[in-house]
Design an enzyme around this catalytic site. Structure first.
Site, PDB file in Angstrom:
ATOM      1  N   PRO A 144       0.820  -1.221   0.000  1.00  0.00           N
ATOM      2  CA  PRO A 144       0.000   0.000   0.000  1.00  0.00           C
ATOM      3  C   PRO A 144       0.851   1.268   0.000  1.00  0.00           C
ATOM      4  O   PRO A 144       0.505   2.257  -0.647  1.00  0.00           O
ATOM      5  CB  PRO A 144      -0.818  -0.136   1.286  1.00  0.00           C
ATOM      6  CG  PRO A 144      -0.903  -1.612   1.517  1.00  0.00           C
ATOM      7  CD  PRO A 144       0.423  -2.157   1.065  1.00  0.00           C
ATOM      8  N   TYR A 145       1.959   1.265   0.738  1.00  0.00           N
ATOM      9  CA  TYR A 145       2.863   2.428   0.727  1.00  0.00           C
ATOM     10  C   TYR A 145       3.317   2.739  -0.683  1.00  0.00           C
ATOM     11  O   TYR A 145       3.268   3.892  -1.140  1.00  0.00           O
ATOM     12  CB  TYR A 145       4.066   2.156   1.626  1.00  0.00           C
ATOM     13  CG  TYR A 145       5.232   3.097   1.381  1.00  0.00           C
ATOM     14  CD1 TYR A 145       5.156   4.434   1.775  1.00  0.00           C
ATOM     15  CD2 TYR A 145       6.388   2.654   0.740  1.00  0.00           C
ATOM     16  CE1 TYR A 145       6.215   5.309   1.546  1.00  0.00           C
ATOM     17  CE2 TYR A 145       7.445   3.525   0.512  1.00  0.00           C
ATOM     18  CZ  TYR A 145       7.354   4.843   0.903  1.00  0.00           C
ATOM     19  OH  TYR A 145       8.403   5.699   0.659  1.00  0.00           O
ATOM     20  N   ALA A 146       3.788   1.721  -1.399  1.00  0.00           N
ATOM     21  CA  ALA A 146       4.282   1.935  -2.756  1.00  0.00           C
ATOM     22  C   ALA A 146       3.174   2.437  -3.675  1.00  0.00           C
ATOM     23  O   ALA A 146       3.427   3.261  -4.568  1.00  0.00           O
ATOM     24  CB  ALA A 146       4.877   0.637  -3.299  1.00  0.00           C
ATOM     25  N   THR A 148       0.741   4.400  -2.805  1.00  0.00           N
ATOM     26  CA  THR A 148       0.540   5.835  -2.552  1.00  0.00           C
ATOM     27  C   THR A 148       1.684   6.667  -3.115  1.00  0.00           C
ATOM     28  O   THR A 148       1.469   7.796  -3.560  1.00  0.00           O
ATOM     29  CB  THR A 148       0.378   6.134  -1.055  1.00  0.00           C
ATOM     30  OG1 THR A 148       1.578   5.800  -0.338  1.00  0.00           O
ATOM     31  CG2 THR A 148      -0.795   5.369  -0.464  1.00  0.00           C
ATOM     32  N   LYS A 149       2.911   6.137  -3.112  1.00  0.00           N
ATOM     33  CA  LYS A 149       4.028   6.901  -3.673  1.00  0.00           C
ATOM     34  C   LYS A 149       3.911   7.016  -5.187  1.00  0.00           C
ATOM     35  O   LYS A 149       4.225   8.061  -5.767  1.00  0.00           O
ATOM     36  CB  LYS A 149       5.363   6.258  -3.291  1.00  0.00           C
ATOM     37  CG  LYS A 149       5.681   6.305  -1.807  1.00  0.00           C
ATOM     38  CD  LYS A 149       5.599   7.697  -1.223  1.00  0.00           C
ATOM     39  CE  LYS A 149       6.761   8.581  -1.644  1.00  0.00           C
ATOM     40  NZ  LYS A 149       6.717   9.901  -0.963  1.00  0.00           N
TER      41      LYS A 149
END
Length: 317
Positions: A144-146, A148-149
């Site tokens: 999920p972090y990737a 958003t980036k």
């Protein structure tokens, strides 16, 4: 303006800019009066002429007044970390990494800022075949972090294509930046802390995962070039050219400290990829940038900084 100025890369960037004679407005939602990490990171900037710090949340604050007379914005604010992005905190990642970025781009467009440099991440590439990632590769974010980036960088670039937008955008895909003031949860920091203190080191997976390690000074040099070179645009990899496995990092830390780290091996974490490696050609061509610090010298400098300030070790390795 530097957003995320109380963070690892942001504080180094703001300090370098001020030393070069720039006037910098640093923005961060963490209050150095109450947040120890923010206070420690910003200590190098305390009292320096040319730096003004503003404690504000980009999700709700008035951004336009912060941009008066600004000719560049370095947008480094956001929530980092792969593992915490799974589960209930995803909303925070979405808000900080995407929604706040949308507000920043709206503001720079209104205020006529000519250049915005956005901090992206090598994690947007996802799993690879072990070869060097090129900016034209299809992103396959695996956390999920990737996600958003990737959304953040593409949102900035989409804004810049509007006919009325005067802002050109450079999105830098940083590859494993390390050095003094690195977050305590990052592997290089944890390995050096274990070497210095004798604490055990948690190793997720077998340690053969490889990363393209980028020393903080090299990352800052690339970031400033991205704001000042007129022809720079689009997505650019920032990789330090020091491809090493996590076991290599442990061995370097052992050598620097003169002791063997006690390793506790645990299962791999969801979203971690086996290899990250940057194709550096676009950074060389557009930024004239070459990394200068190899991983041995970078880790030595990082360890010296930790040894000088034991309070920065963090609770556990």
């Amino acid at each position: 303006m530097v957003t995320g100025a109380a963070g690892f890369i942001g504080s180094h960037l703001a300090h370098t800019l001020v030393q070069a004679g720039a006037v910098v407005v640093g923005v961060d939602r963490r209050d150095p009066a109450t947040d120890r990490t923010a206070a420690a990171n910003l200590s190098v900037l305390r009292g320096l002429p040319g730096y003004m710090h503003v404690t504000a949340d980009l999700l709700s604050c008035a951004i336009d007044p912060l941009l008066v007379d600004a000719n560049a914005v370095f947008h480094l604010a956001g929530i980092p970390g792969v593992r915490p992005s799974w589960g209930p905190r995803f909303g925070e990642y979405l808000a900080s990494n995407v929604l706040a970025t949308h507000r920043v781009m709206d503001a720079v467009t209104r205020m006529g800022v000519t250049r915005l440099v956005a901090a992206s991440s090598s994690s947007v590439y996802g799993p690879t075949d072990g070869g060097a990632s090129v900016e034209t590769d299809r992103p396959q974010p695996s956390s999920p972090y990737a996600v958003t980036k990737l959304a953040e960088e593409q949102l900035c670039l989409a804004h810049s294509t509007q006919a009325h937008c005067p802002t050109s955008v450079v999105a830098l895909r940083y590859f494993t930046v390390y050095g003094p003031r690195q977050r305590p949860d990052m592997f290089t920091h944890r390995a050096l802390t274990a070497a210095l203190t004798g604490q055990p080191l948690r190793l997720y997976g077998d340690g053969h995962q490889r990363r393209d390690f980028t020393y903080i000074d090299d990352a800052v040099t690339a970031t400033i070039a991205a704001a000042t070179i007129p022809t720079a645009s689009g997505v650019i990899n920032v990789g330090g050219g020091s491809s090493a496995s996590l076991l290599d990092v442990i061995n370097i830390a052992n050598s620097l400290a003169g002791r063997e780290i006690q390793v506790h091996q645990e299962n791999p974490r969801s979203g971690d990829v086996l290899t990250t490696r940057a194709n550096p050609d676009r950074a060389h061509e557009l930024l004239g940038w070459q990394p200068q610090v190899d991983i041995h010298n970078g880790m030595r400098a990082h360890m010296q900084a930790l040894a000088a300030e034991p309070a920065t070790y963090g609770r556990a390795a």
